[in-house]
Design an enzyme around this catalytic site. Sequence first.
Site, PDB file in Angstrom:
ATOM      1  N   LYS A   1      74.532 -60.889   8.709  1.00  0.00           N
ATOM      2  CA  LYS A   1      74.421 -59.510   9.189  1.00  0.00           C
ATOM      3  C   LYS A   1      74.805 -59.455  10.665  1.00  0.00           C
ATOM      4  O   LYS A   1      75.478 -58.538  11.117  1.00  0.00           O
ATOM      5  CB  LYS A   1      72.978 -59.045   8.982  1.00  0.00           C
ATOM      6  CG  LYS A   1      72.501 -57.934   9.873  1.00  0.00           C
ATOM      7  CD  LYS A   1      72.508 -56.619   9.133  1.00  0.00           C
ATOM      8  CE  LYS A   1      72.289 -55.448  10.044  1.00  0.00           C
ATOM      9  NZ  LYS A   1      71.225 -55.603  11.008  1.00  0.00           N
TER      10      LYS A   1
ATOM     11  N   LEU B   1      59.426 -57.861   9.550  1.00  0.00           N
ATOM     12  CA  LEU B   1      60.255 -58.579   8.585  1.00  0.00           C
ATOM     13  C   LEU B   1      60.539 -57.760   7.328  1.00  0.00           C
ATOM     14  O   LEU B   1      59.709 -56.987   6.871  1.00  0.00           O
ATOM     15  CB  LEU B   1      59.555 -59.888   8.198  1.00  0.00           C
ATOM     16  CG  LEU B   1      59.222 -60.820   9.372  1.00  0.00           C
ATOM     17  CD1 LEU B   1      58.488 -62.057   8.856  1.00  0.00           C
ATOM     18  CD2 LEU B   1      60.466 -61.224  10.147  1.00  0.00           C
TER      19      LEU B   1
ATOM     20  N   HIS C   1      65.270 -61.002   6.304  1.00  0.00           N
ATOM     21  CA  HIS C   1      64.578 -62.173   6.871  1.00  0.00           C
ATOM     22  C   HIS C   1      64.052 -63.059   5.740  1.00  0.00           C
ATOM     23  O   HIS C   1      64.110 -64.285   5.822  1.00  0.00           O
ATOM     24  CB  HIS C   1      63.393 -61.740   7.732  1.00  0.00           C
ATOM     25  CG  HIS C   1      63.723 -60.809   8.864  1.00  0.00           C
ATOM     26  ND1 HIS C   1      63.399 -59.473   8.846  1.00  0.00           N
ATOM     27  CD2 HIS C   1      64.327 -61.028  10.053  1.00  0.00           C
ATOM     28  CE1 HIS C   1      63.787 -58.907   9.980  1.00  0.00           C
ATOM     29  NE2 HIS C   1      64.366 -59.821  10.729  1.00  0.00           N
TER      30      HIS C   1
HETATM   31  P1  AMP Z   1      66.267 -60.011  13.815  1.00  0.00           P
HETATM   32  O1  AMP Z   1      64.788 -60.029  13.528  1.00  0.00           O
HETATM   33  O2  AMP Z   1      66.904 -58.694  13.600  1.00  0.00           O
HETATM   34  O3  AMP Z   1      66.598 -60.647  15.140  1.00  0.00           O
HETATM   35  O4  AMP Z   1      66.923 -60.957  12.715  1.00  0.00           O
HETATM   36  C1  AMP Z   1      66.517 -62.290  12.557  1.00  0.00           C
HETATM   37  C2  AMP Z   1      67.481 -63.000  11.637  1.00  0.00           C
HETATM   38  O5  AMP Z   1      67.490 -62.342  10.367  1.00  0.00           O
HETATM   39  C3  AMP Z   1      68.925 -62.986  12.166  1.00  0.00           C
HETATM   40  O6  AMP Z   1      69.520 -64.246  11.906  1.00  0.00           O
HETATM   41  C4  AMP Z   1      69.566 -61.900  11.351  1.00  0.00           C
HETATM   42  O7  AMP Z   1      70.953 -62.061  11.181  1.00  0.00           O
HETATM   43  C5  AMP Z   1      68.838 -62.046  10.022  1.00  0.00           C
HETATM   44  N1  AMP Z   1      68.920 -60.785   9.285  1.00  0.00           N
HETATM   45  C6  AMP Z   1      68.510 -59.554   9.697  1.00  0.00           C
HETATM   46  N2  AMP Z   1      68.808 -58.617   8.770  1.00  0.00           N
HETATM   47  C7  AMP Z   1      69.431 -59.267   7.748  1.00  0.00           C
HETATM   48  C8  AMP Z   1      69.991 -58.854   6.496  1.00  0.00           C
HETATM   49  N3  AMP Z   1      69.981 -57.577   6.114  1.00  0.00           N
HETATM   50  N4  AMP Z   1      70.539 -59.801   5.714  1.00  0.00           N
HETATM   51  C9  AMP Z   1      70.565 -61.104   6.101  1.00  0.00           C
HETATM   52  N5  AMP Z   1      70.056 -61.557   7.260  1.00  0.00           N
HETATM   53  C10 AMP Z   1      69.495 -60.656   8.077  1.00  0.00           C
END
Ligand code: AMP
Length: 279
Positions: free
Chosen positions: A149, A33, A37
């Site tokens: 994102k 994270l 996140h």
């Molecule tokens: P992930 O762990 O990459 O699957 O991401 C989990 C959630 O966090 C997803 O809804 C992503 O879109 C969100 N997320 C990841 N990186 C970012 C970021 N830089 N800004 C905003 N939300 C993010």
Amino acid sequence: MQVTGQIQQVREFVKTWRKQGQTVALVPTMGYLHEGHGSLITRARQENDKVVVSIFVNPMQFGPNEDLASYPRDLEKDRAYCESLGADLIFHPEPEEMYHEGFSTYVDMSILTEELCGLSRPVHFRGVCTVVSKLFHIVQPDRAYFGEKDAQQLAIIRHMVDDLNMDVEVIGCPIVREEDGLAKSSRNTYLSAEERKAALILSQTIELGKQLVAEGEKDADSLVAKMKENIEKEPLARIDYVKAVNGLTMQQQKNIESPLLVAMAVYIGKTRLIDNFIL
Ligand code: AMP
């Protein structure tokens, strides 16, 4: 804060909260994270009584030649971070808990999943829709939080919830960036120092795109061509796609008009990074 890998335990926690009349939020993640996140967890914390963070590197959404094995993991750090943000429960299942032997039911969406990332990652969104749908059934949240994102993923989840009459409010949260503009991502950890510098070409090109639109660019093809040209100046960058699509249907758009999503996936060395802006 509690941590469990057991579906049954999650159900018991949620049942108790529901009996107390409390609202429940879900923030689905793959862990490792960062503040991106964190922004989702913080918003969920503000708007709900209880916050569940799922941490699951979902094998089903990775293609055979993708980074499932090398995807970064650090549960202890994630646990401390979630606790500091006031989460109530981490759900951290093993793949066998989510996909028992003989598992054979999938949520498979057409059209929206066939563009952008769906073209280069053909099994990806089937894995995402299936796992998110399972998480919704397990946690039964009032609200679920996703980042802009992954704008295509967010549109797909909203569409799935609508198509399948799922009783959950989907909330999109803005992209969180590093100070120099790079969108925060667990995959940024793959970048060497030289690649980390080169990766700035994504956010710089997003800024260029926004500027061209603000200056009155009306033609989507011309916007995309200028953005591609800018990326090609960076020797370490290889374009997977740059596209301007309708923000709801993900179909290519001719004119610059709302709802518009301008999205890109670019390899920096072996690392595939994404970025976008929404009009
Ligand atoms: P992930 O762990 O990459 O699957 O991401 C989990 C959630 O966090 C997803 O809804 C992503 O879109 C969100 N997320 C990841 N990186 C970012 C970021 N830089 N800004 C905003 N939300 C993010």
